[in-house]
Design a protein around this motif. Sequence first.
Motif, short mmCIF file in Angstrom:
data_model
loop_
_atom_site.label_atom_id
_atom_site.label_comp_id
_atom_site.label_asym_id
_atom_site.label_seq_id
_atom_site.Cartn_x
_atom_site.Cartn_y
_atom_site.Cartn_z
N CYS A 543 0.82 -1.23 0.00
CA CYS A 543 0.00 0.00 0.00
C CYS A 543 0.85 1.28 0.00
O CYS A 543 0.98 1.93 -1.01
CB CYS A 543 -0.97 -0.02 1.19
SG CYS A 543 -2.27 1.21 1.09
N SER A 544 1.46 1.62 1.15
CA SER A 544 2.11 2.93 1.24
C SER A 544 3.28 3.07 0.28
O SER A 544 3.51 4.15 -0.27
CB SER A 544 2.58 3.20 2.67
OG SER A 544 3.59 2.29 3.06
N HIS A 547 1.65 3.34 -3.47
CA HIS A 547 0.60 4.33 -3.75
C HIS A 547 0.93 5.68 -3.12
O HIS A 547 0.06 6.39 -2.63
CB HIS A 547 -0.75 3.83 -3.23
CG HIS A 547 -1.19 2.54 -3.83
ND1 HIS A 547 -1.44 2.40 -5.18
CD2 HIS A 547 -1.39 1.32 -3.28
CE1 HIS A 547 -1.79 1.14 -5.43
NE2 HIS A 547 -1.76 0.46 -4.30
N HIS A 549 1.67 8.42 -4.41
CA HIS A 549 1.20 9.63 -5.10
C HIS A 549 -0.31 9.85 -4.99
O HIS A 549 -0.83 10.83 -5.52
CB HIS A 549 1.59 9.55 -6.59
CG HIS A 549 3.07 9.46 -6.80
ND1 HIS A 549 3.93 10.45 -6.40
CD2 HIS A 549 3.85 8.49 -7.35
CE1 HIS A 549 5.18 10.11 -6.70
NE2 HIS A 549 5.14 8.92 -7.27
N ASP A 550 -1.02 8.96 -4.32
CA ASP A 550 -2.46 9.15 -4.13
C ASP A 550 -2.83 8.71 -2.73
O ASP A 550 -3.22 7.56 -2.50
CB ASP A 550 -3.26 8.36 -5.18
CG ASP A 550 -4.71 8.83 -5.28
OD1 ASP A 550 -5.24 9.30 -4.26
OD2 ASP A 550 -5.29 8.72 -6.37
N LYS A 551 -2.71 9.61 -1.78
CA LYS A 551 -2.87 9.25 -0.38
C LYS A 551 -4.31 8.90 -0.04
O LYS A 551 -4.55 8.05 0.84
CB LYS A 551 -2.37 10.40 0.51
CG LYS A 551 -0.87 10.65 0.38
CD LYS A 551 -0.40 11.73 1.34
CE LYS A 551 1.12 11.94 1.21
NZ LYS A 551 1.62 12.96 2.15
N ALA A 554 -4.86 5.43 -1.28
CA ALA A 554 -4.02 4.55 -0.45
C ALA A 554 -4.69 4.28 0.88
O ALA A 554 -4.67 3.16 1.40
CB ALA A 554 -2.65 5.18 -0.25
N LYS A 557 -7.45 1.80 0.39
CA LYS A 557 -6.91 0.45 0.19
C LYS A 557 -6.43 -0.12 1.52
O LYS A 557 -6.63 -1.33 1.80
CB LYS A 557 -5.77 0.47 -0.83
CG LYS A 557 -5.19 -0.92 -1.10
CD LYS A 557 -4.13 -0.89 -2.17
CE LYS A 557 -3.54 -2.28 -2.40
NZ LYS A 557 -2.49 -2.29 -3.44
#
Length: 998
Positions: A543-544, A547, A549-551, A554, A557
């Motif tokens: 996850c982190s 992703h 660039h899209d918190k 993220a 998810k």
Amino acid sequence: MVRVIGSVLVIGGGISGIQAALEVADQNFRVYLLEQSGSIGGLMSRLDKTFPTNDCSLCIESPKMVELGRHPNIRVIPEGEIRSISGKAGNFTVKIVRRNLYVDSDLCVGCIDLCAPVCPIELPSREEFMIGGRKAIYVPFPQAVPLVARIDTDHCIGCRLCMAACERGAIDYFRGDIEEELKVGSIIIASGIEPFDPSSLPEYGYGRIENVITAPQYERLISAAGPTEGRIMRPSDGRHPERVAWIQCVGSRNAEFPSCSAVCCMYATKEAMATLHSKRYIFYIDLRSYGKAFEIFYRTAKRIGVEYIRSKPGVILEDHEKNPVIRYEDTETGEVQDLTVDLVVLSVGLRPPASNNKLSAILGVKLDELGFLAPKSLLNPLETCIDGIYICGCATGAKDIPDSVTQGVAAATRAILPLIQSRGKEIPERVKIKERVVDQSGIPRIGVFICDCGVNIASVLDVPALVEYAKTLPGVVYANEATFACSSDTQSQIKDTIIIQNLDRVVVAACTPRTHEPLFQRTCEEVGLNPYLFELANIREHCSWVHIHDKELALEKAKDIIRMAVAKSSLSRPIHRVKIPVTKRALVLGAGISGMRAALDIANQGIEVYLVERANEPGGILRQITHLHDGTPVADFLPPLIDEVRSHPDIHLMTGCTIDDVSGYVGEFSVKISGERNTELQVGVCVVATGMQELEPHGYYRYGEDPAVVTQTELETLIKMGEKWERVVMIQCVGSRDDERPYCSRICCINAVKNAIAIKSRNPQTEVYILYRDIMTYARWERLYSRAMEMGVLFIRYSPETPPSVDEKLRVRVYDTLLDAELVIDADQVVLSGAMIPSEGAEKIAHLFKLPIYEDGYFLEAHLKLRPLDGAFGGVFLCGGAHYPKLIDEAITQGTGVAARACSILVHDEIETEGIISRVDEDICIGCGLCLDLCAFGALELRSRKAYINPVVCKGCGLCAAACNIGAIEELNFTSRQIEAMIRGFMYGKETEEKGKV
């Protein structure tokens, strides 16, 4: 008769010392680990990533640190040093002093939240290599073991504000040092290494030019747990550098320190690869990609844009904007140029620690000319001049992590061999923890711990929001945030919470289960919770990290991942491992130097060994060599070693034999051997030491067409026969470091230099030329390179784009990149340094022992860094040239290390299998047999027309369960109901669904 003490003292808590301590302790000996600082972990704990795997350094070391800290056979003694020693091997009395520094380690829990804020003293942090700050009272780092606050007595002003603030009463300014005596049978020194301080090199401006820093400082900048939380910033203005340059060999390979530091080229490459959104330059002399997967790592760096400039810069200047200006001569073009960058990183060499001098004086062990602890000889790389005292890791010189780990494991073997009669006599009695009774019929009580992982997770995911979300999930009665879930304090917190909250399931949302699941399972076990009631939700790698660039997405998810883990956990049931007896015999396949060493070190523990060799004589590739790299004649030690193997009562040497079939599992393998007499053996472990061989370079440089073109091993024979030449040309990297074999063969340059010295020693008038791409005389073998140059050996560098050529008159043409000219050498002998390749039959061995093969053709170990001797299949181990090309001392070390890994199984009467296996519902099974053909481990058979799974052989891969058309097979802890719950979001399964709880 002197009593033999079954305890071992390990001095130094870096990765080598940690591994040595764990191996000794796992073989039922008592261990004292003496660490002069406040925490174990060494230099590795301050790194960001490791090469070539790019694993988070502390993430793979921290579980071992925690494992060591709570091992019942190990006592960690921080802030300690040796005062004196008496006695002899088997029975030493060691006087130590432990500096208390005003903090009671039995009371301090390392919380630092109360004492540090009131401390008025701000200091640069030595643990952060002076780029971060700390108070006079501090914890070395959040994952420290033991996690105890330290007071910097050099800067503490004695205000005692911290003493008043500590609610546990752990701080006492009237405490003194504690002296004690330890009785031990052996001592292992793992004193580690220190980075060179480049302040003494004014040409590089360190300390004068703000934007010139060292590589260790850069490690802390790029680390998510560092002072800038992974943000790379220029010291002068805090902005992200758009151009970063690394300068190699700073403080090494020079007159003052004529040794290579072994790891600098690769750690610079690693740091450059971790530096995103910047132009990256690496200035180097020779690119030393000699280790396993190093060359592939280097090629990857070049492919993604890291620019390598062959040059040793002369000076670093500074422009009016505080930008470093590097003045250098590009040795590829001969031009002197200036390169302006935003930041310069000095790849500083690694030096022996100052503590080596004191250890040498107290213990009587010798130092080499560089200040490292000196091994007894090349053939005894772990022994010192004092019986019963052993050395490992960087105590003997700079080396990479897997080499340090291997030496730690091997030193454990050497240390316990004289103490075998006292095995188990000094260890404390273990208290058996009663397993908690879990109510499987009611609603589970689930605890969720969500890790920040420094900023690895927290910089992308809103961890407090995830905690609040977890509290809303059915069955969750407790949720909390942890800075580092793998740290010892969080482990204690988890154990306390399980008891206080009466938890019967635990979910940790953190990183990969591959490295951390056993750690958390063990934590649950320590308070009686079945380890298979633990679930790890990977919100970092899954996850982190992917992703960033899209918190917002993220975060969503991460909620999904946690919800799925909770859903699965709610349906988990206790699983119990099966105990199986151990057949106390070992198979060692291959009777080269590494295999023979492994066989002897296992047999010397009273364990029967079958040593199988396909050739008619033992000795391996050593039989083709006349002298070692230090000049030792092979004839002086190989025949006596073979005699020792042949005469050992517990070793059965079987030459002219091959392995036809292998079945079974760790503890009970069945091995079919063919030869003069076919045999079937039952053994508990298997060691693969099948060695390596030199490539026969047909098709290269007229080899096979002209008898004057030979390989390095063929040259050894000619030297032994007394041949003399006027002009010898050696060509390096023949058949390696190319597309077909994308690896460096590690030993070729050292072999070439050794043979060149031998030729010059016999006839100084002989002209010897070595045509090379990069000279790989890593670590202490740099001195061999220097000696060859002093004797007049001429080194000519060529480019792989314009390789040398050899014509029918033995005229060698080579384009010298330094002279920028083509040279023609009329040779009377051409020597090819051919690639080292796996021994014949390696693919068959891989199939029989279920060993993956890496892209370099050699067997792949379980983990490149921390498990270099373990095969992928339990109970199978690797050593010597089967693992990767290596020098004789490295092969001996691996053989000894494998003995430790093998005996960690063989010394026990029984071992436990894994709990997660597949099982068959015989009421449903129709006996179709489809699963039998799919199982790679041979765990399945038909019994009374029903599938039967051997719980010992099964590895829980789940392939049979996935393939069963009627659902008669399920995998424990990955049942269909659990998978369905994860996919559909059910929290309690079918029963709660009927109650409307979804």
